[in-house]
Design an enzyme around this catalytic site. Sequence first.
Site, PDB file in Angstrom:
ATOM      1  N   THR A 171       0.873  -1.312  -0.106  1.00 35.81           N
ATOM      2  CA  THR A 171       0.038   0.226   0.159  1.00 35.81           C
ATOM      3  C   THR A 171       0.967   1.256   0.057  1.00 35.81           C
ATOM      4  O   THR A 171       0.443   2.255  -0.378  1.00 35.81           O
ATOM      5  CB  THR A 171      -1.043  -0.003   1.090  1.00 35.81           C
ATOM      6  N   LEU A 172       2.075   1.205   0.629  1.00 35.56           N
ATOM      7  CA  LEU A 172       3.193   2.309   0.385  1.00 35.56           C
ATOM      8  C   LEU A 172       3.580   2.545  -0.988  1.00 35.56           C
ATOM      9  O   LEU A 172       3.313   3.488  -1.601  1.00 35.56           O
ATOM     10  CB  LEU A 172       4.199   2.079   1.117  1.00 35.56           C
ATOM     11  N   TYR A 207      10.820 -12.996   4.809  1.00 29.52           N
ATOM     12  CA  TYR A 207      10.366 -11.897   5.503  1.00 29.52           C
ATOM     13  C   TYR A 207      10.608 -11.922   6.973  1.00 29.52           C
ATOM     14  O   TYR A 207      10.749 -13.123   7.526  1.00 29.52           O
ATOM     15  CB  TYR A 207       8.735 -12.104   5.589  1.00 29.52           C
ATOM     16  N   TYR A 245      -3.604 -11.479  -2.049  1.00 31.30           N
ATOM     17  CA  TYR A 245      -3.486 -12.692  -1.303  1.00 31.30           C
ATOM     18  C   TYR A 245      -2.132 -13.379  -1.071  1.00 31.30           C
ATOM     19  O   TYR A 245      -1.348 -13.692  -2.051  1.00 31.30           O
ATOM     20  CB  TYR A 245      -4.458 -13.566  -1.869  1.00 31.30           C
ATOM     21  N   ALA A 298       6.205  -4.703  -7.367  1.00 30.81           N
ATOM     22  CA  ALA A 298       5.007  -3.452  -7.482  1.00 30.81           C
ATOM     23  C   ALA A 298       4.581  -3.281  -8.769  1.00 30.81           C
ATOM     24  O   ALA A 298       3.993  -2.289  -8.864  1.00 30.81           O
ATOM     25  CB  ALA A 298       6.049  -2.092  -6.784  1.00 30.81           C
ATOM     26  N   ASP A 321       0.785  -3.022  -7.725  1.00 28.17           N
ATOM     27  CA  ASP A 321       0.836  -1.617  -6.799  1.00 28.17           C
ATOM     28  C   ASP A 321       0.950  -0.446  -7.501  1.00 28.17           C
ATOM     29  O   ASP A 321       0.306   0.636  -7.405  1.00 28.17           O
ATOM     30  CB  ASP A 321       1.933  -1.695  -5.612  1.00 28.17           C
TER      31      ASP A 321
END
Length: 291
Positions: free
Chosen positions: A32-33, A103, A162, A250, A253
């Site tokens: 979302t950034l 991660y 997802y 991205a 995004d």
Amino acid sequence: MSKKTVIACVGEAMVELSFDRPGQQISYAGDTLNTAVYLSRNIGAAAQVGFVSVLGGDAVSDRMRGFIAAQGVDCARITRHPTRLPGLYAIALDGAGERSFSYWRDQSAARTLFEDGFAQLAGADMIYLSGITLAILPPSIRIALLEHLAGHRAQIAFDSNYRPRLWEDVATAKATIEAAWRVADIGLPSLDDEMALFGDRDGAAVRARLNGWGLNAGALKRGEQGPLPLDPNCATPTVPAAQTIVDTTAAGDSFNGAWLAAYLQGASQTDRLLRGHAQALKVIAQPGAII
């Protein structure tokens, strides 16, 4: 425009490590950034794009906040946690530019988002979030957020994004993301995510399901096939193929950011799709999430 449109992009920003980019091995990103940055770049001064998240009180969080602000994204809705730190991920690319991730985010500051309520969303005309936003939240806050969004005056834009490893189980992910689709006004999903979670056979089936849930505005991202409008009455444009693929991070995004900017600027449905696709092609031709 007499009053600036206020868009709140909600989610997690992380420290990005890349071992394939000499000289640029540390950066900052998050789904979302990334969208907030590309939305801000595409819409310019016509709107105020803000990021809603929680960072730590450490020096890395200071640098990250400075980076976000330098991208033209408002940081007033970012709060700080006294002890937690930002999440971290490492990215590796294969020869075709496809990425894999490792991660470290289980105790990130962003996982405490909305523990004190939803004041960070006040005054927003549009709220953008993703399935990743929902997945990192505790179940009780996740449910409360969806209830809050259902009664919020803002337009709700959603991308399912997802990521199975973030969810407790498939059933929870499926129920939660369906609930998000049912409160969304704008949908910006990816075909592979929707097929993986809901078992749709193709893009037409995804669109029919979302239409059945009352969602007709937005676009289904289909990679090299190009975007499919969620409005079945809108023609699907022919889009150019990618000439160079360096890093697909991205891609979706950035599409979302350009699509939303075009939507807010009153562009036609076809132009929204073309502008989103063009932005994604630029991003995948260069390394990193935020080029």
